[in-house]
Design an enzyme around this catalytic site. Structure first.
Site, short mmCIF file in Angstrom:
data_model
loop_
_atom_site.label_atom_id
_atom_site.label_comp_id
_atom_site.label_asym_id
_atom_site.label_seq_id
_atom_site.Cartn_x
_atom_site.Cartn_y
_atom_site.Cartn_z
N ASP A 1 0.88 -1.17 -0.02
CA ASP A 1 -0.09 -0.07 0.12
C ASP A 1 0.79 1.25 0.17
O ASP A 1 0.47 2.37 0.62
CB ASP A 1 -0.99 0.15 1.36
CG ASP A 1 -1.70 -1.23 1.34
OD1 ASP A 1 -2.22 -1.79 0.34
OD2 ASP A 1 -2.01 -1.59 2.43
N LYS B 1 2.40 2.17 -5.17
CA LYS B 1 3.18 1.88 -6.25
C LYS B 1 2.42 2.16 -7.59
O LYS B 1 2.99 2.51 -8.53
CB LYS B 1 3.41 0.30 -6.28
CG LYS B 1 4.34 -0.02 -5.29
CD LYS B 1 4.35 -1.66 -5.06
CE LYS B 1 3.40 -2.27 -4.24
NZ LYS B 1 2.80 -1.87 -3.08
N GLY C 1 -4.03 -4.05 -4.79
CA GLY C 1 -4.78 -3.10 -5.12
C GLY C 1 -4.18 -1.82 -5.42
O GLY C 1 -3.84 -1.07 -4.68
N GLN D 1 2.28 -5.98 -3.31
CA GLN D 1 2.36 -6.04 -1.94
C GLN D 1 3.99 -5.27 -1.46
O GLN D 1 4.13 -4.30 -2.27
CB GLN D 1 2.55 -7.46 -1.35
CG GLN D 1 1.45 -8.21 -1.35
CD GLN D 1 0.88 -8.50 -3.00
OE1 GLN D 1 1.78 -9.23 -3.30
NE2 GLN D 1 -0.19 -8.30 -3.33
P1 IMP Z 1 -2.55 -12.75 1.22
O1 IMP Z 1 -1.41 -12.41 0.23
O2 IMP Z 1 -3.93 -12.28 0.72
O3 IMP Z 1 -2.68 -14.32 1.43
O4 IMP Z 1 -2.62 -11.88 2.79
C1 IMP Z 1 -1.45 -12.21 3.54
C2 IMP Z 1 -1.01 -10.92 4.26
O5 IMP Z 1 -0.31 -9.91 3.50
C3 IMP Z 1 -2.02 -10.07 4.98
O6 IMP Z 1 -1.78 -9.65 5.99
C4 IMP Z 1 -2.53 -9.06 3.91
O7 IMP Z 1 -3.36 -8.05 4.46
C5 IMP Z 1 -1.44 -8.61 3.49
N1 IMP Z 1 -1.38 -8.21 2.06
C6 IMP Z 1 -1.43 -9.09 0.65
N2 IMP Z 1 -1.64 -8.31 -0.26
C7 IMP Z 1 -1.58 -7.07 0.14
C8 IMP Z 1 -1.45 -5.56 -0.52
O8 IMP Z 1 -1.48 -5.66 -1.68
N3 IMP Z 1 -1.21 -4.78 0.20
C9 IMP Z 1 -1.14 -4.63 1.55
N4 IMP Z 1 -1.18 -5.89 2.34
C10 IMP Z 1 -1.34 -7.16 1.74
#
Ligand code: IMP
Length: 424
Positions: free
Chosen positions: A13, A16, A40, A224
């Site tokens: 977040d 990017k 996102g 991420q």
């Molecule tokens: P997952 O990738 O959906 O399995 O989530 C694993 C962890 O990464 C969780 O704490 C999510 O909130 C965090 N996370 C995954 N994708 C994002 C992102 O694009 N931005 C911020 N946090 C993320």
């Protein structure tokens, strides 16, 4: 031509999407290399906000080619939703969007497995976005996954059935209550797969190689952040891919000696969504102000983001593992109005003061040590040149540059494309 990388240096977040959009004019190809619809990426221009999940952030530029690389995991249903939104805005993606045959597909049962796994963890849950990311990467490394290229095979639906049946028995194993109608999910899924199949599937590593040879400029867009990296992040509270620079090599097929600039994006403070340690997290009015002014809600899940001061120990670590060559500081405008700003410059760890990120940064192990800085009151959002920036902000920026030994070349002062200040 070398491939430049753009990566988030915190817990995601960082902004990017905005910077890729701003930089796209300099590149022929924008390529996503890992993650999937857990991301996102928000872009704002001409008074409109756009959120992309899987599609690269160069898609709004007519001249750019956008590649979804082999390291990405694709949910056809979410992908179709993104395409529908682009079509509404008359974006002609048919010729500018390419998909790697080696990218893996997120099945409806991957999403269900994600939900079952999280529910079974109770308080220890990761805080996953529940998009099926973890289970899909597990099937990739377990060598069971279905790839985009498989969709071109006559028997792919048989392979789908075998895998989905296996997932259903795994869901039952978790013994948690999850309501779902697989038939309904599958109808939607198969419809979306047909839409996906109307796009151009390519052997992307060959495409990238030839593009490089012919002098095309390429920007690899990370998703991420580095502290969510499966190896270098705050495990197990991480995502399931390599979000760091090395992930661009494996996620696109780019050789390490072909990497050029590494742009590291960070917020002027820190945020995190989901569970896991966060040494500089604030539970007071300052944290609430950052969340309110910075509109800190997840672009994918809408969850409120946790907020805290900038953590230089973690940021240095991220610069190190990525080989960052230029920094870009986001959301400086959100810090206007704070009388004093704090930056964590070291940790108290097991009775010692340390300046590197240790194995465990849970609150019982780590106490942040802060340096304080004077704040500024000026509204930055209409500023467009470095000469307009307040003295106190310049001091903050120069301190970070000195500590990190990397130039900060962009300061972002708002979500819009135009609210971007370039520093020499
Ligand atoms: P997952 O990738 O959906 O399995 O989530 C694993 C962890 O990464 C969780 O704490 C999510 O909130 C965090 N996370 C995954 N994708 C994002 C992102 O694009 N931005 C911020 N946090 C993320």
């Amino acid at each position: 031509m070398a491939v430049d990388l753009l990566l988030g240096l915190q817990w995601g977040d960082e902004g990017k999407g905005k910077i890729v959009d701003v930089l796209t004019n300099n590149y022929n190809i924008i390529a996503r290399f890992q993650g999937g619809p857990n991301a996102g990426h928000t872009l704002v221009f001409n008074g409109r906000k756009h959120v992309l999940h899987t599609i690269p952030s160069g898609i709004f530029h007519d001249e750019a080619t956008n590649l979804v690389g082999n390291g990405v995991v694709i949910d056809p249903v979410i992908f179709k939703g993104e395409l529908d939104k682009l079509a509404e805005q008359n974006v002609d993606y048919k010729n500018s969007l390419l998909i790697s045959r080696k990218a893996h597909i997120i099945l409806p049962t991957h999403r269900l497995l994600d939900a079952a796994s999280e529910a079974s963890k109770g308080k220890a849950k990761i805080g996953s976005t529940l998009k099926g990311i973890g289970p899909t990467y597990m099937d990739k490394t377990g060598r069971n996954g279905i790839r985009v290229g498989d969709l071109e095979l006559a028997n792919w639906k048989e392979r789908y059935r075998t895998l989905a049946d296996k997932h259903e028995s795994m869901i039952a194993y978790y013994d948690v209550e999850i309501e779902y109608d697989l038939k309904e999910l599958e109808t939607e899924f198969f419809k979306a797969v047909e839409v996906l199949k109307s796009l151009k599937f390519i052997d992307s590593e060959e495409y990238i190689y030839q593009a490089q040879k012919s002098g095309k400029t390429i920007l690899a867009e990370g998703a991420q952040g580095s502290l969510l990296d499966i190896d270098f992040g705050t495990y197990p509270f991480v995502t399931s891919s390599n979000t760091t620079a090395a992930g661009a090599c494996t996620g696109l097929g780019v050789a390490p000696n072909q990497i050029g600039d590494v742009f590291g994006i960070f917020k002027a403070y820190t945020t995190r969504v989901g569970s896991g340690p966060f040494p500089t997290e604030l539970f007071d009015e300052d944290g609430e102000t950052m969340a309110r002014v910075g509109n800190e809600f997840g672009a994918t899940t809408g969850r409120p983001r946790r907020c805290g001061w900038l953590d230089l120990v973690a940021l240095k670590y991220a610069c190190q593992v990525n080989g960052v060559t230029q920094l870009m500081m986001m959301k400086g405008d959100v810090l206007s109005g704070f009388k004093t700003l704090k930056v964590c410059t070291s940790y108290k760890y097991k009775g010692n003061v340390i300046e590197h990120l240790p194995y465990n940064i849970e609150p019982e192990n780590v106490e942040p040590i802060y340096s304080e800085f004077s704040g500024w009151n000026e509204d930055l959002t209409a500023m467009s040149e470095t000469s307009q920036l307040p003295q106190a902000l310049n001091h903050y920026i120069e301190f970070l540059e000195k500590e990190l030994e990397i130039p900060i070349t962009i300061v972002s002062v708002g979500p819009d494309r135009k609210q971007t200040i370039f520093r020499n």
